[in-house]
Scaffold this active site. Structure first.
Site, PDB file in Angstrom:
ATOM      1  N   LYS A 165      -7.360  55.979 -53.876  1.00 25.85           N
ATOM      2  CA  LYS A 165      -8.132  54.881 -54.034  1.00 25.85           C
ATOM      3  C   LYS A 165      -8.931  54.630 -52.776  1.00 25.85           C
ATOM      4  O   LYS A 165     -10.220  54.105 -52.938  1.00 25.85           O
ATOM      5  CB  LYS A 165      -7.275  53.589 -54.088  1.00 25.85           C
ATOM      6  CG  LYS A 165      -6.459  53.202 -52.995  1.00 25.85           C
ATOM      7  CD  LYS A 165      -5.632  52.000 -53.413  1.00 25.85           C
ATOM      8  CE  LYS A 165      -4.616  51.587 -52.094  1.00 25.85           C
ATOM      9  NZ  LYS A 165      -5.116  51.337 -51.092  1.00 25.85           N
ATOM     10  N   THR A 166      -8.810  54.990 -51.628  1.00 25.83           N
ATOM     11  CA  THR A 166      -9.450  54.651 -50.396  1.00 25.83           C
ATOM     12  C   THR A 166     -10.615  55.795 -50.611  1.00 25.83           C
ATOM     13  O   THR A 166     -11.864  55.397 -50.124  1.00 25.83           O
ATOM     14  CB  THR A 166      -8.615  55.124 -49.225  1.00 25.83           C
ATOM     15  OG1 THR A 166      -7.352  54.300 -49.002  1.00 25.83           O
ATOM     16  CG2 THR A 166      -9.241  55.023 -47.851  1.00 25.83           C
ATOM     17  N   ASP A 351      -9.608  45.910 -52.176  1.00 26.23           N
ATOM     18  CA  ASP A 351      -8.507  46.807 -52.115  1.00 26.23           C
ATOM     19  C   ASP A 351      -7.229  46.184 -52.093  1.00 26.23           C
ATOM     20  O   ASP A 351      -7.025  45.012 -52.204  1.00 26.23           O
ATOM     21  CB  ASP A 351      -8.670  47.620 -50.849  1.00 26.23           C
ATOM     22  CG  ASP A 351      -7.636  48.811 -50.731  1.00 26.23           C
ATOM     23  OD1 ASP A 351      -7.264  49.226 -51.732  1.00 26.23           O
ATOM     24  OD2 ASP A 351      -7.345  49.270 -49.444  1.00 26.23           O
ATOM     25  N   GLU A 352      -6.157  46.925 -53.039  1.00 28.19           N
ATOM     26  CA  GLU A 352      -4.772  46.282 -52.965  1.00 28.19           C
ATOM     27  C   GLU A 352      -4.866  44.830 -53.726  1.00 28.19           C
ATOM     28  O   GLU A 352      -4.216  43.703 -53.445  1.00 28.19           O
ATOM     29  CB  GLU A 352      -4.187  45.865 -51.556  1.00 28.19           C
ATOM     30  CG  GLU A 352      -4.104  47.335 -50.707  1.00 28.19           C
ATOM     31  CD  GLU A 352      -3.066  48.268 -51.323  1.00 28.19           C
ATOM     32  OE1 GLU A 352      -2.425  47.997 -52.384  1.00 28.19           O
ATOM     33  OE2 GLU A 352      -2.823  49.258 -50.410  1.00 28.19           O
ATOM     34  N   GLN A 382       2.874  48.594 -57.988  1.00 26.44           N
ATOM     35  CA  GLN A 382       3.316  48.440 -56.467  1.00 26.44           C
ATOM     36  C   GLN A 382       2.994  47.014 -56.065  1.00 26.44           C
ATOM     37  O   GLN A 382       2.787  46.829 -54.846  1.00 26.44           O
ATOM     38  CB  GLN A 382       2.353  49.277 -55.731  1.00 26.44           C
ATOM     39  CG  GLN A 382       2.447  50.768 -56.128  1.00 26.44           C
ATOM     40  CD  GLN A 382       1.878  51.876 -55.245  1.00 26.44           C
ATOM     41  OE1 GLN A 382       2.017  52.080 -54.045  1.00 26.44           O
ATOM     42  NE2 GLN A 382       0.612  52.421 -55.769  1.00 26.44           N
ATOM     43  N   ARG A 731       6.827  57.401 -51.835  1.00 27.79           N
ATOM     44  CA  ARG A 731       6.169  57.608 -50.371  1.00 27.79           C
ATOM     45  C   ARG A 731       6.642  59.156 -50.143  1.00 27.79           C
ATOM     46  O   ARG A 731       6.160  59.596 -49.210  1.00 27.79           O
ATOM     47  CB  ARG A 731       7.038  56.657 -49.474  1.00 27.79           C
ATOM     48  CG  ARG A 731       7.045  55.436 -49.641  1.00 27.79           C
ATOM     49  CD  ARG A 731       5.540  54.894 -49.624  1.00 27.79           C
ATOM     50  NE  ARG A 731       5.166  54.680 -51.115  1.00 27.79           N
ATOM     51  CZ  ARG A 731       3.847  54.671 -51.449  1.00 27.79           C
ATOM     52  NH1 ARG A 731       2.857  54.683 -50.583  1.00 27.79           N
ATOM     53  NH2 ARG A 731       3.466  54.530 -52.569  1.00 27.79           N
TER      54      ARG A 731
END
Length: 766
Positions: A165-166, A351-352, A382, A731
């Site tokens: 996503k970044t 973002d997020e 998430q 993770r």
């Protein structure tokens, strides 16, 4: 080897109770175990990949034969002859028992799907700029290209774990600047951390044709930093930084002063939780008069909230939450100003988005009212921050406020192996309130996630650290590993085992040492006073637990001088307004004095049941905390205490661990290659080659509070706990090891219900 000599007794692992394994492991570390054949020192191996066995300390490769089984009878000889040596035989520590809990081998999860490589080629002619990006190594898959090029109107980008996503946010920004010729000052790029904002700007600098001057014109940063700048521009005097309550202790002080009106003791009422609750209300745009308390504790918290806001207003102060609320109120009260900013900002990249709270969402809705060019990037799977006001429904219901929004789903996972992604997909699929997506991995490692089965928290920690040491000896780096847990208090045993090793590790800077926690420190205070009846510091700590105010300490000191007795003895002479309380204090003195003759675990049982610690916990404010109840802390302390035979040894250990906690925090800043100890919440957004998830049992993950809500008919907390489990699993890049202890906090534990869908064999026709 399956046998060793301990305290002149031959012990055999197959006849050893499981709760004794950790004790024998520690005995080996202390040089108290001998080989029954050659008499060299041995240790017990307690790891994940191999079953427990004894090995020679100085010559690990040496293999001695186990002696013949011992007959456990009164006629058994004290010694047996072997190779010319007399070997103490004695009796086994535990008699042969067919009901012994046996060591359970680690096993891979049984659910898996065959890996099928996917074609992620774009399949379309790319604009020149995106081809330039690809030449620079910024290669985009088809969904990522769609997310980058869809710049007009509202867009929801569902960015699953590890989906890049970044890369999408930065490539989209560069595309808008270079291809769409957007004014950089009209673009607002919102991140949830300053670090993320800085990382995106640095990435942009490496992209073709991106000049620093143009990038610096972008409005980037966290919600707080961006909207605080707006406030400062329009009313610098009111919002001057010297009026900001930056530290928790400053806000804490205001609350405690207000709490005096309700006679709330600093040692009895959980002011830290009240501050957290006030922040939740503010982020939800609930003013004091709008809150409807549901408990006595919330009644007190609302009162403190009202007094807190009144004090700030009177003194001209503000806190971080006020930055967003203040900006929201500024726009609402000044339509011309709102219109100015609606014209100024034409594009929003957030973002997020799953972590957005109400005040943040309302601000974006206001500012984007004219152009509706909102690109929201997030993953509802998430969303794990409801405790601070975040609400995934803003992502789930995005089209309600942005009815013409387009949807792009990023389903390629570039982080984790197929084996991990397949298991995580299957686990999270049971959540009902979610956007449908199924992540696809880019490679298969052949390494299935593993479940392993320690006896309890102590053995769990030993097995993990042993496994890490084995892997490092084979070439792994400490920085490859992360040990993740639900709450900080769950890290106690792992922290202690790492502190006793030579392995470098780092912990959260705000992680409170276990033995510094209020309830733990209070329980230990009883033990300290038992050993030293005149120590005023622990006496001060235990007064609230006897339902006495701190001012009583002065009376006790005076009484001890007048009566020529210890501070503890002075308690029995204390006069209160209630005869029954005086009687209880006399009994408490006798009980406290007798603690020093008990083992630590028995002494803590006495404190809990006989002295009335449980009564105190039921009344104390922090029992309102859904996550970390004081009674849980006491259970954890009882588990820790079982490793010690004397109170002095436990207290010395507690002091040492508290000092180690501070030392590790200081050292962590300098570590570039260290094992990470972290809550799952803190690990979000990070990745590690190997991840250990501890205590995957009901009550831990999912947490007790979620199970209680589920039983009461509320499914939302349980779904968030499943999302937390998903975050932990994703993770891991290559190896995922999940611990299922058979006992937790001294009681039998049931494996996490979240493991059910991934711990059964897949039907062949699927």
């Amino acid at each position: 080897m399956k046998t060793a000599i301990y305290q002149k007794q031959l012990i055999t692992l197959s006849q050893l109770a499981r709760d004794q394994y950790q004790k024998i492991y520690l005995a080996g570390k202390n040089g108290e175990l001998d080989c029954p054949t050659c008499h060299e020192k041995v240790k017990l191996f307690l790891g994940i990949q191999m079953e427990p066995h004894f090995f020679h300390v100085h010559t690990p490769e040496k293999k001695c034969l186990d002696p013949d089984p011992i007959i456990d009878s009164d006629d058994a000889p004290l010694y047996i002859e072997r190779n010319g040596f007399k070997i103490p035989q004695g009796r086994t520590i535990t008699a042969t028992n067919t009901n012994l809990e046996l060591f359970q081998h680690a096993k891979p999860i049984e659910y898996s799907l065959p890996y099928t490589p996917t074609n992620k080629n774009v399949g379309q002619e790319l604009p020149t700029y995106l081809r330039l990006l690809a030449e620079k190594g910024v290669v985009l898959d088809k969904s990522q290209v769609d997310a980058v090029m869809e710049t007009d109107g509202s867009l929801l980008v569902l960015a699953g774990a590890g989906s890049g996503k970044t890369r999408v946010l930065t490539a989209r920004t560069a595309y808008m600047l270079e291809v769409k010729h957007a004014d950089p000052g009209s673009i607002m790029l919102v991140t949830f951390t300053s670090k993320a904002a800085a990382e995106m700007k640095n990435r942009l600098l490496s992209y073709p044709n991106m000049q620093r001057g143009k990038i610096n014109q972008l409005v980037t940063g966290t919600f707080h930093s961006i909207f605080y700048r707006i406030l400062m521009f329009h009313d610098a005097a009111h919002w001057s930084s010297n009026k900001l309550l930056k530290k928790d202790w400053q806000r804490d002080k205001i609350l405690k002063e207000a709490g005096k009106d309700l006679q709330l003791s600093e040692k009895e009422f959980a002011y830290d939780l009240a501050l957290q609750q006030i922040g939740f209300w503010k982020n939800s745009l609930l003013m004091p008069h709008e809150v409807k308390p549901t408990s006595d504790w919330e009644e007190s918290a609302v009162f403190l909230y009202k007094k807190y806001e009144e004090y700030k207003q009177k003194e001209g102060l503000f806190d971080f939450d006020d930055m967003l609320i203040g900006c929201y109120q500024l726009f609402i009260s000044s339509p011309p100003l709102l219109e100015y900013y609606q014209d100024k900002f034409q594009y929003f990249l957030i973002d997020e988005f799953q972590d957005i709270n109400r005040v943040q969402y309302e601000l974006i809705k206001l500012l984007s009212g004219k152009y509706k060019n909102v690109c929201a990037v997030g993953d509802d799977d998430q969303a794990i921050y409801s405790f601070r006001g975040s609400d995934p429904s803003y992502l789930l219901d995005f089209e309600k406020d942005f009815p013409n929004a387009k949807l792009v789903t990023l389903e390629q996972n570039y982080r984790s192996s197929h084996e991990i992604v397949a298991a995580a997909n299957q686990m999270i699929a049971l959540n009902k309130k979610r956007r449908l997506k199924r992540m696809v991995a880019q490679y298969a490692s052949g390494i299935l996630p593993q479940l392993f089965f320690p006896y309890d928290e102590e053995e769990e920690a030993t097995m993990i650290i042993t496994d890490i040491q084995e892997k490092i000896s084979q070439g792994a780096r400490p920085g490859d590993f992360a040990i993740l847990y639900r709450t900080n208090v769950s890290s106690r045993a792992v922290f202690e085992r790492l502190a006793a090793s030579n392995l470098p590790f780092k912990i959260d800077q705000d992680a409170e040492a276990f033995y510094d926690r209020f309830i733990v420190r209070s329980a230990l205070a009883f033990l300290k006073v038992s050993l030293n009846e005149d120590d005023p510091n622990p006496m001060s700590d235990l007064l609230p637990l006897l339902f006495l105010k701190q001012s009583v300490l002065k009376d006790l000191k005076a009484e001890s001088i007048l009566k020529d007795c210890s501070l503890l003895e002075a308690l029995s002479h204390l006069k209160t307004a209630h005869a029954f309380q005086e009687k209880k204090l006399k009994k408490a003195v006798t009980l406290i004095r007798g603690l020093k003759h008990l083992s630590p675990s028995v002494a803590i049982e006495q404190i809990e049941k006989e002295i009335g610690f449980l009564d105190f916990l039921k009344k104390r404010g922090n029992e309102s905390s859904k996550l970390e109840k004081g009674s849980d802390d006491l259970k954890d302390l009882k588990v820790a205490a079982k490793s010690f035979t004397t109170i002095e040894a436990l207290l010395e250990h507690a002091q040492h661990m508290s000092a180690m906690n501070k030392e590790i925090k200081n050292m962590s800043r300098h570590f570039t290659d260290a094992i990470t100890l972290s809550t799952i919440h803190r690990a979000k957004g990070l990745e590690y080659k190997t991840v250990y998830m501890i205590s995957a049992v009901d009550g831990s993950l999912p947490h007790d509070f979620a199970l209680e809500s589920y039983r009461a008919g509320d499914n939302a907390p349980l779904e968030e706990e499943r999302r937390l489990f998903y975050v932990a699993m994703t993770r891991a890049k290559e190896e995922l090891l999940i611990s299922i202890p058979s006992n937790r906090r001294g009681k039998k534990a049931n494996r996490s219900r979240f493991l059910a869908p991934i711990n059964k064999k897949r039907k062949t026709n699927l």
